[in-house]
Motif scaffolding. Structure first.
Motif, short mmCIF file in Angstrom:
data_model
loop_
_atom_site.label_atom_id
_atom_site.label_comp_id
_atom_site.label_asym_id
_atom_site.label_seq_id
_atom_site.Cartn_x
_atom_site.Cartn_y
_atom_site.Cartn_z
N LEU A 25 -2.34 17.47 -49.56
CA LEU A 25 -2.91 18.04 -48.03
C LEU A 25 -2.81 19.68 -48.35
CD1 LEU A 25 -0.96 15.55 -45.81
CD2 LEU A 25 -2.87 15.87 -46.64
N ALA A 26 -2.08 20.51 -49.16
CA ALA A 26 -1.91 22.16 -49.18
C ALA A 26 -3.57 21.94 -50.07
CB ALA A 26 -0.69 22.42 -49.74
N GLN A 27 -3.89 21.20 -50.94
CA GLN A 27 -5.24 21.69 -51.94
C GLN A 27 -5.77 21.45 -51.39
OE1 GLN A 27 -3.62 19.74 -55.44
NE2 GLN A 27 -1.87 21.33 -56.06
N LYS A 28 -6.34 20.49 -50.79
CA LYS A 28 -7.49 19.90 -49.64
C LYS A 28 -8.07 20.38 -48.48
CE LYS A 28 -8.79 17.37 -53.87
NZ LYS A 28 -9.88 17.82 -55.11
N SER A 29 -6.67 20.54 -47.46
CA SER A 29 -6.71 21.38 -46.46
C SER A 29 -6.75 22.72 -46.34
CB SER A 29 -6.30 20.86 -45.86
OG SER A 29 -4.46 20.93 -46.00
N SER A 30 -7.88 22.99 -45.15
CA SER A 30 -7.57 24.42 -44.92
C SER A 30 -6.64 25.06 -43.99
CB SER A 30 -8.70 25.24 -44.00
OG SER A 30 -9.08 24.59 -42.64
N GLN A 31 -5.97 25.95 -43.96
CA GLN A 31 -4.70 26.61 -43.50
C GLN A 31 -5.48 26.63 -42.39
OE1 GLN A 31 -3.25 30.51 -44.60
NE2 GLN A 31 -3.74 29.63 -46.35
N GLY A 32 -6.57 26.54 -41.17
CA GLY A 32 -6.04 26.82 -39.95
C GLY A 32 -7.02 25.20 -39.08
N LYS A 33 -6.76 24.42 -40.51
CA LYS A 33 -7.01 23.40 -39.92
C LYS A 33 -5.28 22.70 -39.72
CE LYS A 33 -10.65 20.56 -41.10
NZ LYS A 33 -11.46 19.69 -41.46
N VAL A 34 -4.75 23.01 -40.54
CA VAL A 34 -3.07 22.77 -40.67
C VAL A 34 -2.61 23.73 -39.62
CG1 VAL A 34 -0.76 22.54 -41.61
CG2 VAL A 34 -2.72 22.70 -43.50
N LEU A 35 -2.93 24.87 -38.98
CA LEU A 35 -2.14 25.90 -38.02
C LEU A 35 -2.48 24.89 -37.13
CD1 LEU A 35 -2.41 28.99 -38.83
CD2 LEU A 35 -0.43 28.16 -38.97
N GLU A 36 -3.81 24.11 -36.99
CA GLU A 36 -4.19 23.87 -35.79
C GLU A 36 -3.73 22.21 -34.71
OE1 GLU A 36 -8.38 22.28 -33.82
OE2 GLU A 36 -8.76 23.18 -35.28
N ILE A 37 -3.25 21.67 -35.90
CA ILE A 37 -2.45 20.18 -35.60
C ILE A 37 -0.50 20.87 -35.67
CG2 ILE A 37 -2.19 19.62 -38.55
CD1 ILE A 37 -2.66 16.58 -38.24
N MET A 59 -7.79 14.28 -40.67
CA MET A 59 -9.46 14.28 -41.37
C MET A 59 -8.71 15.76 -41.65
SD MET A 59 -12.08 13.87 -39.47
CE MET A 59 -13.20 14.95 -39.37
N LEU A 60 -7.83 16.19 -42.02
CA LEU A 60 -7.27 17.49 -42.90
C LEU A 60 -7.92 17.80 -44.04
CD1 LEU A 60 -3.15 17.25 -42.32
CD2 LEU A 60 -4.94 19.45 -40.79
N THR A 61 -8.06 17.08 -44.76
CA THR A 61 -8.78 16.64 -46.20
C THR A 61 -10.59 16.35 -46.20
OG1 THR A 61 -8.78 14.54 -46.39
CG2 THR A 61 -7.15 16.03 -47.42
N ALA A 62 -10.99 17.00 -44.96
CA ALA A 62 -12.73 15.98 -44.37
C ALA A 62 -12.89 17.79 -45.06
CB ALA A 62 -12.55 16.26 -43.25
N GLN A 63 -14.46 18.19 -45.04
CA GLN A 63 -15.37 18.63 -45.83
C GLN A 63 -14.90 20.76 -44.95
OE1 GLN A 63 -16.66 19.22 -48.55
NE2 GLN A 63 -16.70 21.36 -48.23
#
Length: 328
Positions: free
Chosen positions: A279-291, A323-327
């Motif tokens: 998840l760290a490699q495939k997701s953006s920090q913004g999305k992770v912070l949001e969730i 959705m974390l790993t979505a484009q």
């Protein structure tokens, strides 16, 4: 007699050795470190008619009545049902007790746990008694989350942080408390309990390791699109909501930490390390912070006993997680 935990010894010497006691103590710290036992031990000492050093004698009339649960000058206030608030009517009954004269001629001692379970009306009803308890009355307030308390409650108490034992000390204690468990199981339980040894024992009794295995397997299937959010929300019906939010909050923290540090030693327990790294490699920090922000808000609602639709809440969580790993 309440158990004396080794990590509380220095604090006990400080509290029990006081020549003059405060009218109200706020004993606070993480859940599962023995605050209730400390409060009960102090309560017994304060009520004892013939203390032996810094301990209650266990033999006088007061100690015997306390052990039997029938001491007339002792009052314990807690929620009527698990996970329910302390109501204003309960506090009014307590206030009536406080204004009475001690029947055994000594102190009256009140124990409230958890004090943050009081709703706003109940907390306000306690304020005057906290500020000026009648007679020789000592109130012992136990809090797992002091940040949830009204400032007016905290300001009227002598606030005392209770110590969290060291990791090695906790593991040694767990070895005696859970003699049938192996070292790896104790290590996992203590990690899941955030270092609180009594909480680790409670988690073991609840079968939390088995519940976590179910959830971890579900998360992996979700990311592989082998299970849907609605299927998992149903499958996790027996898992406490707070536990689920604690785990997802922890995993989002680990994802962010790895994104910032690339430290493979900081990926958490083995069961989710590969998932966290992925998840760290495939997701953006913004999305992770949001969730993560969303999880914290919902977790607070759970703590506040809000009336939530569990299935819809979990489905929302899992849709966002998937959705974390979505484009990007």
């Amino acid at each position: 007699m309440a158990e004396a935990y080794p990590w509380q010894e220095a604090l006990w010497q400080q509290l029990a050795g006081r020549t003059q006691h405060a009218h109200a103590y706020l004993l606070h710290g993480p859940q599962g470190i023995g605050k209730r036992a400390l409060a009960e031990r102090l309560m017994a000492l304060l009520l004892c008619q013939r203390p032996k050093g810094l301990e209650a004698c266990g033999e006088c009339k007061s100690c015997l009545l306390l052990a039997a649960g029938s001491h007339p000058d002792n009052y314990v206030l807690e929620p009527e049902d698990t996970d329910k608030p302390i109501k204003v009517d309960q506090v009014r009954d307590l206030v009536s007790f406080i204004v009475q004269t001690a029947q055994l001629g000594g102190r009256k001692v009140v124990l409230i746990e958890p004090v943050e379970a009081m709703n706003i009306n109940a907390a306000n009803a306690l304020l005057k008694s906290l500020e000026e308890p009648s007679g020789d009355t000592v109130l012992l307030l136990v809090s797992h989350q002091p940040s949830r308390l009204l400032p007016t409650i905290k300001s009227r108490c002598l606030q005392q942080a209770c110590p969290l034992p060291g990791f090695e000390q906790s593991l040694a204690w767990l070895g005696k408390a859970l003699p049938d468990s192996d070292e790896q199981e104790r290590l996992e339980l203590l990690t899941l309990a955030a270092g609180s040894p009594l909480a680790a024992v409670s988690l073991q009794a609840q079968g939390v390791r088995e519940q976590r295995a179910l959830v971890v397997d579900g998360v992996k299937k979700l990311l592989k699109q082998q299970s849907s959010p609605s299927q998992l929300a149903e499958a996790w019906s027996a898992v406490p909501l707070l536990l689920l939010f604690d785990w997802f909050c922890d995993w989002s923290n680990l994802v962010l930490r790895y994104q910032l540090t690339q430290d493979e030693e900081g990926l958490g327990l083995a069961d989710m390390r590969k998932v966290v790294q992925y998840l760290a490699q495939k997701s953006s920090q913004g999305k992770v912070l949001e969730i993560q922000d969303w999880i914290l808000v919902q977790r607070q609602k759970v703590l506040a006993k809000a009336n939530l639709n569990r299935v819809l809440l979990l489905e929302s969580l899992l849709v966002s997680w998937a959705m974390l790993t979505a484009q990007r």
